[in-house]
Scaffold this motif. Structure first.
Motif, PDB file in Angstrom:
ATOM      1  N   ASP A 136     -28.640 -22.430   4.790  1.00  0.00           N
ATOM      2  CA  ASP A 136     -29.319 -22.700   3.521  1.00  0.00           C
ATOM      3  C   ASP A 136     -28.388 -22.326   2.374  1.00  0.00           C
ATOM      4  OD1 ASP A 136     -32.098 -23.265   4.625  1.00  0.00           O
ATOM      5  OD2 ASP A 136     -31.749 -21.236   5.392  1.00  0.00           O
ATOM      6  N   THR A 137     -28.639 -22.925   1.218  1.00  0.00           N
ATOM      7  CA  THR A 137     -27.907 -22.499   0.024  1.00  0.00           C
ATOM      8  C   THR A 137     -28.614 -21.288  -0.562  1.00  0.00           C
ATOM      9  OG1 THR A 137     -29.200 -23.927  -1.445  1.00  0.00           O
ATOM     10  CG2 THR A 137     -27.206 -24.874  -0.452  1.00  0.00           C
ATOM     11  N   GLN A 138     -27.934 -20.587  -1.464  1.00  0.00           N
ATOM     12  CA  GLN A 138     -28.531 -19.372  -2.013  1.00  0.00           C
ATOM     13  C   GLN A 138     -29.614 -19.657  -3.044  1.00  0.00           C
ATOM     14  OE1 GLN A 138     -25.911 -15.862  -2.544  1.00  0.00           O
ATOM     15  NE2 GLN A 138     -24.247 -17.218  -1.910  1.00  0.00           N
ATOM     16  N   VAL A 143     -29.791 -26.784   4.445  1.00  0.00           N
ATOM     17  CA  VAL A 143     -28.597 -27.547   4.810  1.00  0.00           C
ATOM     18  C   VAL A 143     -28.631 -27.934   6.283  1.00  0.00           C
ATOM     19  CG1 VAL A 143     -26.074 -27.494   4.962  1.00  0.00           C
ATOM     20  CG2 VAL A 143     -27.235 -26.418   3.008  1.00  0.00           C
ATOM     21  N   LEU A 144     -29.063 -27.011   7.130  1.00  0.00           N
ATOM     22  CA  LEU A 144     -29.138 -27.266   8.570  1.00  0.00           C
ATOM     23  C   LEU A 144     -30.376 -26.595   9.139  1.00  0.00           C
ATOM     24  CD1 LEU A 144     -28.024 -28.117  11.390  1.00  0.00           C
ATOM     25  CD2 LEU A 144     -26.744 -25.953  11.401  1.00  0.00           C
ATOM     26  N   LEU A 145     -31.212 -27.374   9.808  1.00  0.00           N
ATOM     27  CA  LEU A 145     -32.379 -26.854  10.506  1.00  0.00           C
ATOM     28  C   LEU A 145     -32.637 -27.749  11.716  1.00  0.00           C
ATOM     29  CD1 LEU A 145     -34.552 -24.692  10.562  1.00  0.00           C
ATOM     30  CD2 LEU A 145     -35.989 -26.171   9.153  1.00  0.00           C
ATOM     31  N   PRO A 146     -31.985 -27.465  12.855  1.00  0.00           N
ATOM     32  CA  PRO A 146     -32.041 -28.354  14.026  1.00  0.00           C
ATOM     33  C   PRO A 146     -33.446 -28.651  14.523  1.00  0.00           C
ATOM     34  CG  PRO A 146     -30.335 -26.704  14.305  1.00  0.00           C
ATOM     35  CD  PRO A 146     -31.121 -26.300  13.105  1.00  0.00           C
ATOM     36  N   THR A 147     -34.380 -27.728  14.352  1.00  0.00           N
ATOM     37  CA  THR A 147     -35.738 -27.945  14.857  1.00  0.00           C
ATOM     38  C   THR A 147     -36.583 -28.810  13.929  1.00  0.00           C
ATOM     39  OG1 THR A 147     -36.473 -25.878  13.812  1.00  0.00           O
ATOM     40  CG2 THR A 147     -35.744 -25.768  16.121  1.00  0.00           C
ATOM     41  N   ALA A 148     -36.134 -28.987  12.692  1.00  0.00           N
ATOM     42  CA  ALA A 148     -36.865 -29.834  11.728  1.00  0.00           C
ATOM     43  C   ALA A 148     -35.854 -30.499  10.796  1.00  0.00           C
ATOM     44  CB  ALA A 148     -37.876 -29.013  10.938  1.00  0.00           C
ATOM     45  N   PRO A 149     -35.029 -31.393  11.337  1.00  0.00           N
ATOM     46  CA  PRO A 149     -33.972 -32.012  10.522  1.00  0.00           C
ATOM     47  C   PRO A 149     -34.508 -32.779   9.318  1.00  0.00           C
ATOM     48  CG  PRO A 149     -34.235 -33.162  12.617  1.00  0.00           C
ATOM     49  CD  PRO A 149     -35.027 -31.904  12.711  1.00  0.00           C
ATOM     50  N   GLN A 150     -35.768 -33.164   9.334  1.00  0.00           N
ATOM     51  CA  GLN A 150     -36.343 -33.884   8.198  1.00  0.00           C
ATOM     52  C   GLN A 150     -36.406 -33.013   6.942  1.00  0.00           C
ATOM     53  OE1 GLN A 150     -37.964 -32.942  10.914  1.00  0.00           O
ATOM     54  NE2 GLN A 150     -39.942 -32.008  10.375  1.00  0.00           N
ATOM     55  N   THR A 154     -33.931 -30.581   1.474  1.00  0.00           N
ATOM     56  CA  THR A 154     -35.076 -30.228   0.628  1.00  0.00           C
ATOM     57  C   THR A 154     -35.028 -28.736   0.283  1.00  0.00           C
ATOM     58  OG1 THR A 154     -36.541 -29.662   2.471  1.00  0.00           O
ATOM     59  CG2 THR A 154     -36.441 -31.974   1.791  1.00  0.00           C
ATOM     60  N   SER A 155     -35.801 -28.338  -0.710  1.00  0.00           N
ATOM     61  CA  SER A 155     -35.857 -26.933  -1.119  1.00  0.00           C
ATOM     62  C   SER A 155     -36.954 -26.205  -0.354  1.00  0.00           C
ATOM     63  CB  SER A 155     -36.130 -26.816  -2.621  1.00  0.00           C
ATOM     64  OG  SER A 155     -36.278 -25.440  -2.980  1.00  0.00           O
ATOM     65  N   LEU A 156     -36.593 -25.057   0.181  1.00  0.00           N
ATOM     66  CA  LEU A 156     -37.551 -24.206   0.890  1.00  0.00           C
ATOM     67  C   LEU A 156     -37.823 -22.921   0.110  1.00  0.00           C
ATOM     68  CD1 LEU A 156     -36.145 -24.533   4.544  1.00  0.00           C
ATOM     69  CD2 LEU A 156     -37.890 -25.936   3.431  1.00  0.00           C
ATOM     70  N   TRP A 157     -37.433 -22.916  -1.132  1.00  0.00           N
ATOM     71  CA  TRP A 157     -37.489 -21.696  -1.945  1.00  0.00           C
ATOM     72  C   TRP A 157     -38.903 -21.134  -2.068  1.00  0.00           C
ATOM     73  CZ3 TRP A 157     -33.912 -18.415  -3.005  1.00  0.00           C
ATOM     74  CH2 TRP A 157     -34.059 -17.486  -4.038  1.00  0.00           C
TER      75      TRP A 157
END
Length: 265
Positions: A136-138, A143-150, A154-157
């Motif tokens: 993830d970016t700070q 940036v990378l989430l193999p279990t949920a590439p969709q 996107t922002s998870l903030w």
């Protein structure tokens, strides 16, 4: 003559009587000593049996206490062992990222190097295939989430777990130190499941791109692995001449039965 004969007869009768009495006394004494010896033998045997049983009980109590202490130690040390392994995995991922960056810096664009790193880490698995790497970016962008590439890009903030904890903010917060790394606890979705479970993660900052690279493991998986490892050890535990360990669940289900393996489960 008659008188002498009579006297001899009387003497003989008296002698026989004395011999009979002596025999009766001897028999009585023999019987008494035999009974007394038998009683003493029975009493001694009973005492020896009781002592042997007491020694067996002490042995069993000591064995159970030793097993309990071992299980308590395993449980208390599980998280520290897990943390060390997660950290080692993330350190390895950062080494991969550094190697790819150093080899391709000046030859490829930053975007191309980033893509190389992401695709190099995407297929890597550990913890019996459950573990994976995330990036993830700070500022919270995935940036990378193999279990949920969709979710990548996107922002998870603002994502929160069921306890209200901000997941991404917590991951970034633990890197705000000299080491630029740390552990975080939160809830997230196990692969293929729709209910969040508690997870322990370790993250490190990858300075060239300002990324946070991390990995984690779910607590319930660790507990399940610990339980299976403990049951395997108990199944093979022997003590004394014929001692073994059997384990039942609180509901009475047989978990370990060395002498009747078919009853397990």
């Amino acid at each position: 003559m008659v008188k002498d004969l009579t006297e001899r007869r009387l003497a003989r009768i008296l002698l026989l009587g004395m011999v009979g009495i002596s025999l009766l006394i001897a028999l009585a004494l023999g019987a008494y000593f035999f009974v007394a010896q038998q009683a003493d033998f029975t009493s001694t045997s009973a005492a020896l049996r009781q002592r042997a049983l007491a020694e067996q009980e002490t042995l069993l109590l000591r064995q159970i206490e030793a097993i309990k202490q071992d299980l308590d130690y395993r449980r208390s040390s599980t998280e520290s062992v897990l943390r060390a392994e997660i950290q080692q995995r993330v350190d390895h991922a950062v080494d991969i990222a550094n190697t790819l960056y150093q080899r391709n810096r000046g030859r490829l664009s930053d975007a191309q190097i980033q893509a190389l790193i992401v695709e190099a880490l995407r297929p890597l698995r550990f913890f019996a295939g459950r573990g994976y790497y995330f990036i993830d970016t700070q500022d919270g962008r995935c940036v990378l989430l193999p279990t949920a590439p969709q979710l990548e890009g996107t922002s998870l903030w603002d994502n929160r777990d069921p306890t209200g904890h901000y997941i991404m903010r917590g991951l970034v917060a633990v890197t705000k130190n000299v080491q630029q790394a740390g552990f975080s606890r939160y809830h997230w979705y196990p692969p293929g499941e729709k209910v969040m479970q508690e997870k322990i993660a370790y993250v490190r900052v990858f300075a060239p791109f300002g990324w946070v690279i991390g990995a984690g493991e779910y607590v319930f998986n660790v507990e399940a692995d610990l339980q299976q490892a403990a049951l395997r050890q108990l199944r093979n535990t022997r003590f004394g001449q014929n001692g073994y360990v059997a384990v039942l669940s609180a509901e009475g289900r047989v978990l370990v039965s060395p002498t009747r393996g078919e009853s397990e489960g």
